[in-house]
Design an enzyme around this catalytic site. Structure first.
Site, PDB file in Angstrom:
ATOM      1  N   LYS A 276     -54.022  32.686  41.102  1.00 34.12           N
ATOM      2  CA  LYS A 276     -52.823  32.239  40.388  1.00 34.12           C
ATOM      3  C   LYS A 276     -51.857  31.564  41.345  1.00 34.12           C
ATOM      4  O   LYS A 276     -51.882  31.842  42.548  1.00 34.12           O
ATOM      5  CB  LYS A 276     -52.111  33.458  39.771  1.00 34.12           C
ATOM      6  N   ARG A 350     -60.503  40.337  29.552  1.00 29.52           N
ATOM      7  CA  ARG A 350     -61.546  40.401  28.523  1.00 29.52           C
ATOM      8  C   ARG A 350     -62.846  40.953  29.077  1.00 29.52           C
ATOM      9  O   ARG A 350     -63.646  41.529  28.338  1.00 29.52           O
ATOM     10  CB  ARG A 350     -61.727  39.008  27.889  1.00 29.52           C
TER      11      ARG A 350
HETATM   12  N1  BES Z   1     -52.948  38.753  32.872  1.00 30.32           N
HETATM   13  C1  BES Z   1     -53.135  37.404  32.510  1.00 30.32           C
HETATM   14  C2  BES Z   1     -52.321  36.995  31.279  1.00 30.32           C
HETATM   15  C3  BES Z   1     -50.827  36.994  31.417  1.00 30.32           C
HETATM   16  C4  BES Z   1     -50.165  35.836  31.736  1.00 30.32           C
HETATM   17  C5  BES Z   1     -50.095  38.122  31.169  1.00 30.32           C
HETATM   18  C6  BES Z   1     -48.793  35.823  31.847  1.00 30.32           C
HETATM   19  C7  BES Z   1     -48.715  38.132  31.279  1.00 30.32           C
HETATM   20  C8  BES Z   1     -48.063  36.978  31.610  1.00 30.32           C
HETATM   21  C9  BES Z   1     -54.606  37.140  32.204  1.00 30.32           C
HETATM   22  O1  BES Z   1     -55.499  37.893  32.940  1.00 30.32           O
HETATM   23  C10 BES Z   1     -54.869  35.706  32.516  1.00 30.32           C
HETATM   24  O2  BES Z   1     -54.771  35.340  33.651  1.00 30.32           O
HETATM   25  N2  BES Z   1     -55.217  34.930  31.503  1.00 30.32           N
HETATM   26  C11 BES Z   1     -55.526  33.553  31.664  1.00 30.32           C
HETATM   27  C12 BES Z   1     -56.771  33.260  30.860  1.00 30.32           C
HETATM   28  C13 BES Z   1     -57.353  31.903  31.112  1.00 30.32           C
HETATM   29  C14 BES Z   1     -57.865  31.804  32.537  1.00 30.32           C
HETATM   30  C15 BES Z   1     -58.472  31.678  30.130  1.00 30.32           C
HETATM   31  C16 BES Z   1     -54.336  32.735  31.184  1.00 30.32           C
HETATM   32  O3  BES Z   1     -53.715  33.107  30.192  1.00 30.32           O
HETATM   33  O4  BES Z   1     -54.023  31.745  31.839  1.00 30.32           O
HETATM   34 MN    MN Z   2     -55.922  36.986  34.806  1.00 33.03          MN
END
Ligand code: BES
Ligand code: MN
Ligand code: ZN
Length: 498
Positions: A276, A350
């Site tokens: 990230k 997931r």
């Molecule tokens: N934990 C994150 C989602 C999240 C984002 C929670 C912001 C709280 C605040 C999750 O694991 C994630 O990174 N999701 C990705 C999925 C994508 C790579 C398909 C996302 O939402 O960008």
């Molecule tokens: Mn994630």
């Protein structure tokens, strides 16, 4: 905080503050408010007559009464009497107690807000008042070397006749249990990731089990290997912290159906190799909020004892980059035998939930609700106003909405059309873990649904609602504890059905 119920009139009360509720456009004071006005020497009625106080919902005013026994009277607006509901009571109680608690206040007294309102029974009104008050006064300051002095130690609920004591006490008990459950979830989420490791989360679960007579089992890496949970293990690979699969069990209806709550317990989500951006990465300590909600709800269920069997399952791990971490393009096999192509290691929630919901089904759950901070897309779609729901069972979705109506939380149903499933078909494996930016809430949720078999299932995406930067009513800044109370309410509802 001690909450006691006493049969007495405000004139006889010795407390630092009294909270009193007034309705908008009512013309006259309720009998409870009139009894507080005796203490105020008629000031309350005068201020209302002069329209200084209107009774508008959440309006707060402070009166300093000519009294030796009570330092201040906090007047809180309840809005129009006919439109009152339990959520408004929670908010009014929250705003009332925040104003009353200012200035080294030790004890606060109040009649049950909304008592006597036609649409709300006394028990629910007492529960909502207490819940709002305890949620609003929450703070997380255990890690500050100089802690703010917390003087407030007692809330006294006044009742007008002895016949009401029992009902109010019932409501008080439920309000305390619900608020403490959500505050426990808030504590777990607010704790930093170097404290709240998967191991620590498992220890917390064991502690809850001990206190609430629940059964607790924690599966270790070797157990996960034996069970073939390679989706969960894949996410855990790059982390130095050992993963844990927490299984709490509450048996309230021996021989009856078992339901499961499954919460994402990602104690820190760096994104893994699909790392990230640095900005706001610190907030990814919140990524175990689904798991925290499950632990909080299990605590409440253990105390309220509904007639239903509930499993609380939390797959707990970190998602870290490392030489041995999962890589984009890798293919792994989940416990059900389904093969998964990894498109992004940041779509890890997931993956751990795939094995956890499959495990819930394997343990015989008749209904499964998973709760996860799953997608950033959820916030894009709904803002931080609603959590999203995806389901394969309309009845379960209705039950969830009925439970949410009692807690004031908001859940919005999202579509589950097969075309979203098309978006996560993989060229090389059975399924892939990302369908791209478009429709992210649905593809993320439906991915998890592929691992429940035929079981009735609902998925709650709490990514935008688990954490807040702004204070509002009974919600201080930081972790919200969202879903905790609604899961507990859902268990109570199931208990009434059996
Ligand atoms: N934990 C994150 C989602 C999240 C984002 C929670 C912001 C709280 C605040 C999750 O694991 C994630 O990174 N999701 C990705 C999925 C994508 C790579 C398909 C996302 O939402 O960008
Ligand atoms: Mn994630
Ligand atoms: Zn995550």
């Amino acid at each position: 905080m001690k909450v006691s119920v006493r049969c007495m009139v405000p004139r006889d009360v010795v407390a630092d503050a009294i909270i009193v509720g007034v309705y908008e456009g009512a013309g006259q004071l309720t009998s409870e408010a009139a009894s507080v006005d005796v203490l105020c020497g008629g000031l309350l009625k005068q201020l209302i007559d002069k329209r200084e106080i209107t009774g508008k919902l959440n309006e707060v005013a402070t009166i300093y009464p000519p009294s030796q026994t009570v330092r201040k009277v906090v007047v809180v607006g309840l809005g129009v009497a006919d439109k009152l509901d339990v959520e408004k009571l929670r908010q009014a109680a929250a705003n009332g107690i925040k104003a009353a608690a200012k200035g080294k206040v030790k004890s606060i007294a109040a009649h049950v807000l909304g008592a006597g309102a036609s649409s709300i029974n006394l028990e629910d009104a007492a529960a909502a008042s207490v819940e709002g008050a305890l949620l609003a006064t929450y703070s997380y300051d255990v890690l500050k070397s100089k802690q703010e002095e917390k003087t407030l130690s007692e809330v006294i609920l006044l009742c007008v006749g002895p016949e009401a004591i029992c009902t109010i006490e019932q409501g008080v008990k439920r309000g305390i249990v619900m608020a403490e459950a959500a505050n426990l979830a808030r504590d777990l989420v607010n704790a930093p990731a170097n404290h709240m490791t998967p191991t620590h989360m498992a220890e917390k679960a064991q502690q809850i089990a001990k206190e609430c007579a629940l059964h607790c089992e924690v599966l270790e890496r070797s157990d996960m290997e034996r069970l073939g949970m390679r989706a969960l293990l894949g996410v855990a690979k790059g982390s130095a912290e050992p993963p844990k699969l927490i299984v709490l069990r509450y048996n309230g209806n021996p021989g009856g159906a078992t339901m499961a709550f499954v919460g994402k317990g990602l104690t820190f989500d760096s994104g893994g190799i699909s790392i990230k951006p640095a900005e706001n990465m610190h907030l990814m300590k919140n990524d175990m909020a689904g798991g925290a909600a499950v632990l909080g709800a299990m605590q409440a269920i253990g105390k309220l004892k509904p007639k239903v069997n509930i499993l609380g399952i939390v797959p707990a791990t970190e998602n870290m980059p490392a030489g041995n971490a999962l890589k984009p393009g890798d293919v792994i096999t989940a416990m059900t035998g389904k093969t998964i192509e990894i498109i992004s290691t940041d779509a890890e929630g997931r993956l751990i939930l795939a094995d956890a919901v499959a495990y819930a089904a394997k343990l015989g759950a008749g209904k499964i609700v998973d709760i996860a901070t799953l997608t950033g897309a959820c916030g894009v779609a709904l803002g931080s106003v609603y959590s999203a729901v995806i389901t394969n069972c309309d009845k379960l979705a209705q039950e969830l909405q009925s439970a949410a109506a009692t807690t004031g939380e908001r859940y919005w149903p999202m579509p589950n059309h097969d075309e979203y499933r098309e978006m996560i078909k993989s060229l090389v494996a059975d399924i892939k873990n990302s369908g791209g930016r478009m429709g992210g809430v649905m593809t993320g949720g439906l991915f998890i649904g592929e691992f429940v078999g035929e079981t009735a299932w609902a998925h709650l995406d709490i990514a935008p609602t688990a954490y807040t930067e702004s204070e509002k009513h009974y919600q201080p800044k930081g972790a919200t504890g969202v879903a905790t109370r609604t899961l507990a309410a859902l268990a109570l509802l199931w208990g009434e059905q059996s």
